[in-house]
Scaffold this motif. Structure first.
Motif, PDB file in Angstrom:
ATOM      1  N   THR A 180       0.824  -1.216   0.000  1.00 54.86           N
ATOM      2  CA  THR A 180       0.000   0.000   0.000  1.00 54.86           C
ATOM      3  C   THR A 180       0.863   1.273   0.000  1.00 54.86           C
ATOM      4  OG1 THR A 180      -0.089   0.129   2.406  1.00 54.86           O
ATOM      5  CG2 THR A 180      -1.807  -1.175   1.320  1.00 54.86           C
ATOM      6  N   THR A 181       2.196   1.098   0.011  1.00 52.16           N
ATOM      7  CA  THR A 181       3.066   2.277   0.115  1.00 52.16           C
ATOM      8  C   THR A 181       3.593   2.753  -1.243  1.00 52.16           C
ATOM      9  OG1 THR A 181       5.075   0.974   0.478  1.00 52.16           O
ATOM     10  CG2 THR A 181       3.823   1.583   2.437  1.00 52.16           C
ATOM     11  N   GLY A 182       2.956   2.335  -2.318  1.00 52.53           N
ATOM     12  CA  GLY A 182       3.380   2.768  -3.653  1.00 52.53           C
ATOM     13  C   GLY A 182       2.878   4.179  -3.963  1.00 52.53           C
ATOM     14  N   HIS A 183       2.842   4.499  -5.257  1.00 53.52           N
ATOM     15  CA  HIS A 183       2.390   5.828  -5.697  1.00 53.52           C
ATOM     16  C   HIS A 183       1.003   6.148  -5.144  1.00 53.52           C
ATOM     17  CE1 HIS A 183       1.361   9.160  -8.194  1.00 53.52           C
ATOM     18  NE2 HIS A 183       0.432   8.464  -8.805  1.00 53.52           N
ATOM     19  N   THR A 184       0.079   5.151  -5.234  1.00 56.11           N
ATOM     20  CA  THR A 184      -1.193   5.255  -4.506  1.00 56.11           C
ATOM     21  C   THR A 184      -1.329   3.971  -3.691  1.00 56.11           C
ATOM     22  OG1 THR A 184      -2.520   4.104  -6.164  1.00 56.11           O
ATOM     23  CG2 THR A 184      -2.292   6.504  -6.449  1.00 56.11           C
ATOM     24  N   ALA A 185      -2.335   3.889  -2.834  1.00 60.23           N
ATOM     25  CA  ALA A 185      -2.467   2.713  -1.952  1.00 60.23           C
ATOM     26  C   ALA A 185      -2.664   1.419  -2.738  1.00 60.23           C
ATOM     27  CB  ALA A 185      -3.619   2.934  -0.986  1.00 60.23           C
ATOM     28  N   THR A 186      -3.215   1.529  -3.961  1.00 61.29           N
ATOM     29  CA  THR A 186      -3.494   0.302  -4.710  1.00 61.29           C
ATOM     30  C   THR A 186      -2.624   0.138  -5.955  1.00 61.29           C
ATOM     31  OG1 THR A 186      -5.265   1.496  -5.834  1.00 61.29           O
ATOM     32  CG2 THR A 186      -5.915   0.073  -3.968  1.00 61.29           C
ATOM     33  N   SER A 187      -1.721   1.089  -6.223  1.00 59.85           N
ATOM     34  CA  SER A 187      -0.977   1.023  -7.495  1.00 59.85           C
ATOM     35  C   SER A 187      -0.089  -0.217  -7.603  1.00 59.85           C
ATOM     36  CB  SER A 187      -0.159   2.299  -7.725  1.00 59.85           C
ATOM     37  OG  SER A 187       0.795   2.453  -6.702  1.00 59.85           O
ATOM     38  N   ASN A 188       0.493  -0.659  -6.488  1.00 56.28           N
ATOM     39  CA  ASN A 188       1.350  -1.865  -6.542  1.00 56.28           C
ATOM     40  C   ASN A 188       0.527  -3.123  -6.811  1.00 56.28           C
ATOM     41  OD1 ASN A 188       3.804  -0.622  -6.152  1.00 56.28           O
ATOM     42  ND2 ASN A 188       3.727  -0.814  -3.926  1.00 56.28           N
ATOM     43  N   ILE A 189      -0.649  -3.193  -6.179  1.00 56.62           N
ATOM     44  CA  ILE A 189      -1.499  -4.378  -6.377  1.00 56.62           C
ATOM     45  C   ILE A 189      -2.012  -4.406  -7.821  1.00 56.62           C
ATOM     46  CG2 ILE A 189      -3.676  -5.493  -5.674  1.00 56.62           C
ATOM     47  CD1 ILE A 189      -3.036  -4.650  -2.819  1.00 56.62           C
ATOM     48  N   LYS A 190      -2.394  -3.216  -8.325  1.00 55.11           N
ATOM     49  CA  LYS A 190      -2.859  -3.147  -9.721  1.00 55.11           C
ATOM     50  C   LYS A 190      -1.756  -3.602 -10.662  1.00 55.11           C
ATOM     51  CE  LYS A 190      -6.329   0.471  -9.518  1.00 55.11           C
ATOM     52  NZ  LYS A 190      -6.247   1.909  -9.290  1.00 55.11           N
ATOM     53  N   ALA A 191      -0.504  -3.197 -10.355  1.00 47.15           N
ATOM     54  CA  ALA A 191       0.628  -3.575 -11.210  1.00 47.15           C
ATOM     55  C   ALA A 191       0.805  -5.085 -11.230  1.00 47.15           C
ATOM     56  CB  ALA A 191       1.902  -2.900 -10.716  1.00 47.15           C
ATOM     57  N   MET A 192       0.597  -5.734 -10.083  1.00 41.96           N
ATOM     58  CA  MET A 192       0.766  -7.191 -10.032  1.00 41.96           C
ATOM     59  C   MET A 192      -0.406  -7.898 -10.720  1.00 41.96           C
ATOM     60  SD  MET A 192       2.901  -9.463  -9.434  1.00 41.96           S
ATOM     61  CE  MET A 192       4.280  -9.256  -8.342  1.00 41.96           C
ATOM     62  N   LEU A 193      -1.523  -7.176 -10.934  1.00 37.49           N
ATOM     63  CA  LEU A 193      -2.659  -7.766 -11.644  1.00 37.49           C
ATOM     64  C   LEU A 193      -2.556  -7.538 -13.145  1.00 37.49           C
ATOM     65  CD1 LEU A 193      -5.552  -6.745  -9.213  1.00 37.49           C
ATOM     66  CD2 LEU A 193      -4.913  -9.087  -9.799  1.00 37.49           C
ATOM     67  N   THR A 194      -2.169  -6.326 -13.543  1.00 34.83           N
ATOM     68  CA  THR A 194      -2.171  -5.988 -14.971  1.00 34.83           C
ATOM     69  C   THR A 194      -0.777  -6.042 -15.602  1.00 34.83           C
ATOM     70  OG1 THR A 194      -1.774  -3.647 -14.523  1.00 34.83           O
ATOM     71  CG2 THR A 194      -4.071  -4.348 -14.578  1.00 34.83           C
ATOM     72  N   GLY A 195       0.244  -5.953 -14.783  1.00 33.06           N
ATOM     73  CA  GLY A 195       1.626  -5.907 -15.296  1.00 33.06           C
ATOM     74  C   GLY A 195       2.134  -4.482 -15.406  1.00 33.06           C
ATOM     75  N   TYR A 196       1.185  -3.514 -15.515  1.00 32.01           N
ATOM     76  CA  TYR A 196       1.589  -2.117 -15.728  1.00 32.01           C
ATOM     77  C   TYR A 196       1.486  -1.297 -14.450  1.00 32.01           C
ATOM     78  CZ  TYR A 196       1.564  -2.957 -20.703  1.00 32.01           C
ATOM     79  OH  TYR A 196       1.851  -3.439 -21.950  1.00 32.01           O
ATOM     80  N   GLU A 197       2.458  -0.393 -14.275  1.00 30.28           N
ATOM     81  CA  GLU A 197       2.376   0.506 -13.129  1.00 30.28           C
ATOM     82  C   GLU A 197       2.576   1.942 -13.586  1.00 30.28           C
ATOM     83  OE1 GLU A 197       4.372  -0.775  -9.658  1.00 30.28           O
ATOM     84  OE2 GLU A 197       4.199   1.160  -8.683  1.00 30.28           O
ATOM     85  N   GLU A 198       1.833   2.841 -12.954  1.00 30.86           N
ATOM     86  CA  GLU A 198       1.989   4.259 -13.282  1.00 30.86           C
ATOM     87  C   GLU A 198       3.063   4.841 -12.394  1.00 30.86           C
ATOM     88  OE1 GLU A 198      -1.557   6.600 -13.115  1.00 30.86           O
ATOM     89  OE2 GLU A 198      -1.820   6.284 -15.263  1.00 30.86           O
ATOM     90  N   ILE A 199       4.071   5.442 -12.994  1.00 32.64           N
ATOM     91  CA  ILE A 199       5.095   6.105 -12.183  1.00 32.64           C
ATOM     92  C   ILE A 199       5.273   7.533 -12.692  1.00 32.64           C
ATOM     93  CG2 ILE A 199       6.403   4.023 -11.562  1.00 32.64           C
ATOM     94  CD1 ILE A 199       8.464   5.130 -13.699  1.00 32.64           C
ATOM     95  N   GLU A 200       5.907   8.371 -11.859  1.00 32.97           N
ATOM     96  CA  GLU A 200       6.131   9.750 -12.275  1.00 32.97           C
ATOM     97  C   GLU A 200       7.087   9.772 -13.445  1.00 32.97           C
ATOM     98  OE1 GLU A 200       7.103  12.558  -9.032  1.00 32.97           O
ATOM     99  OE2 GLU A 200       5.981  11.125  -7.817  1.00 32.97           O
ATOM    100  N   ASP A 201       6.764  10.579 -14.453  1.00 32.37           N
ATOM    101  CA  ASP A 201       7.573  10.624 -15.663  1.00 32.37           C
ATOM    102  C   ASP A 201       8.768  11.555 -15.451  1.00 32.37           C
ATOM    103  OD1 ASP A 201       8.487  10.228 -18.143  1.00 32.37           O
ATOM    104  OD2 ASP A 201       6.912  11.363 -19.188  1.00 32.37           O
ATOM    105  N   ASP A 202       9.718  11.083 -14.647  1.00 31.03           N
ATOM    106  CA  ASP A 202      10.874  11.913 -14.331  1.00 31.03           C
ATOM    107  C   ASP A 202      12.071  11.354 -15.101  1.00 31.03           C
ATOM    108  OD1 ASP A 202      11.980  13.343 -11.203  1.00 31.03           O
ATOM    109  OD2 ASP A 202      12.864  13.441 -13.189  1.00 31.03           O
ATOM    110  N   LYS A 203      12.234  11.860 -16.347  1.00 33.19           N
ATOM    111  CA  LYS A 203      13.204  11.248 -17.261  1.00 33.19           C
ATOM    112  C   LYS A 203      14.618  11.224 -16.699  1.00 33.19           C
ATOM    113  CE  LYS A 203      10.808  11.669 -21.605  1.00 33.19           C
ATOM    114  NZ  LYS A 203       9.619  12.462 -21.207  1.00 33.19           N
ATOM    115  N   GLU A 204      15.009  12.327 -16.060  1.00 33.14           N
ATOM    116  CA  GLU A 204      16.380  12.398 -15.556  1.00 33.14           C
ATOM    117  C   GLU A 204      16.659  11.309 -14.533  1.00 33.14           C
ATOM    118  OE1 GLU A 204      17.721  16.136 -14.025  1.00 33.14           O
ATOM    119  OE2 GLU A 204      17.029  17.113 -15.858  1.00 33.14           O
ATOM    120  N   GLU A 205      15.685  11.127 -13.588  1.00 27.80           N
ATOM    121  CA  GLU A 205      15.901  10.151 -12.528  1.00 27.80           C
ATOM    122  C   GLU A 205      15.875   8.737 -13.074  1.00 27.80           C
ATOM    123  OE1 GLU A 205      14.003  10.571  -8.680  1.00 27.80           O
ATOM    124  OE2 GLU A 205      13.485  12.614  -9.259  1.00 27.80           O
ATOM    125  N   ILE A 206      15.005   8.487 -14.059  1.00 28.30           N
ATOM    126  CA  ILE A 206      14.913   7.140 -14.629  1.00 28.30           C
ATOM    127  C   ILE A 206      16.240   6.787 -15.301  1.00 28.30           C
ATOM    128  CG2 ILE A 206      13.802   5.743 -16.409  1.00 28.30           C
ATOM    129  CD1 ILE A 206      11.192   7.212 -15.677  1.00 28.30           C
TER     130      ILE A 206
END
Ligand code: HEM
Length: 213
Positions: A180-206
């Motif tokens: 529950t400590t991801g970008h939102t409380a459910t974003s990590n669980i959604k990622a494990m269900l769909t494969g995709y996760e939404e993250i901040e588009d911070d090109k430099e850091e990536i």
């Protein structure tokens, strides 16, 4: 925000089937232990055995998958950013600090996750599986005299197996909280269900994280 593909098909299948089997094994195992009654002792013993065969099969496939895809490298421990990650979970997270590590397709685990999941894979799961297999074959092996494991007291096997079960449950509770400590409380669980996760588009850091790998 940017969507990135983090968890592959097999990985998601393996994760959810493993989670279901472990919960079911805990339920039936603690019934065998005498903690409560759900299925009845005889059925609990039978279900626990069948589920343990399924878990062994799943783990065999997952070992094959980790080595053939090179995904095992995700779990190589590192001390880089480990302190800041721990500090983040202890205090930063409650003050709204930025997450110290960024997820990418190449590096999906933060340094603390690498360490904890490695321990899960090479210490905790083997502890439960090895003691479980000894438990399962105790009489058979003894009677056939193929390998004498009756030298190890059954009590010790049972205690270690139960200890592993308690540690697995503790892991599960902390693990669910951590999801529950991801970008939102459910974003990590959604990622494990769909494969995709939404993250901040911070090109430099990536780019920085990719270079580190
Ligand atoms: C491949 C994995 C496993 C194998 C081969 C296995 C095997 C066994 C066996 C043979 C028993 C004795 C009862 C019986 O004869 O059926 C047992 C008991 C038990 N199992 Fe497992 N098990 C496995 C995984 C797990 C997991 C993942 C948990 C919990 C998360 C668990 C929790 C327990 C508990 C609590 C008992 C009762 C111990 C006692 O009071 O003596 N087991 N297991």
């Amino acid at each position: 925000m940017k969507k990135i593909y983090i968890y592959k098909g097999f990985e998601r299948f393996w994760h959810w089937v493993q989670a279901t089997l472990i919960i079911f094994l805990a339920l039936t195992g603690f019934e065998v232990h005498g903690s409560f009654e759900v299925f009845g002792f005889e059925s609990a013993v039978k279900f626990h055995r069948v589920a343990s065969y399924a878990l062994l099969l799943l783990i065999a496939f997952s070992i094959f998958w980790h080595f053939t895809t090179g995904e095992w490298k995700q779990y190589l421990p590192t001390t880089k950013k480990l302190r800041s990650q721990i500090r983040y979970y202890i205090s930063g997270i409650f003050k709204g600090d930025k997450h110290p590590s960024k997820k990418t397709e190449l590096s999906k685990l933060n340094p603390l996750q690498k360490l904890v999941y490695l321990g899960f894979k090479i210490v905790l799961i083997p502890l439960v599986i090895i003691t479980g297999i000894l438990y399962l074959n105790y009489k058979v092996v003894d009677a056939n005299n193929i390998i004498v494991i009756s030298e190890i007291p059954l009590d010790a096997i049972a205690v270690l197996h139960t200890l592993g079960a308690f540690l697995l449950i503790a892991f599960l509770i902390v693990h669910v909280y951590m999801t529950t400590t991801g970008h939102t409380a459910t974003s990590n669980i959604k990622a494990m269900l769909t494969g995709y996760e939404e993250i901040e588009d911070d090109k430099e850091e990536i780019t920085e994280v990719k270079n580190e790998n």
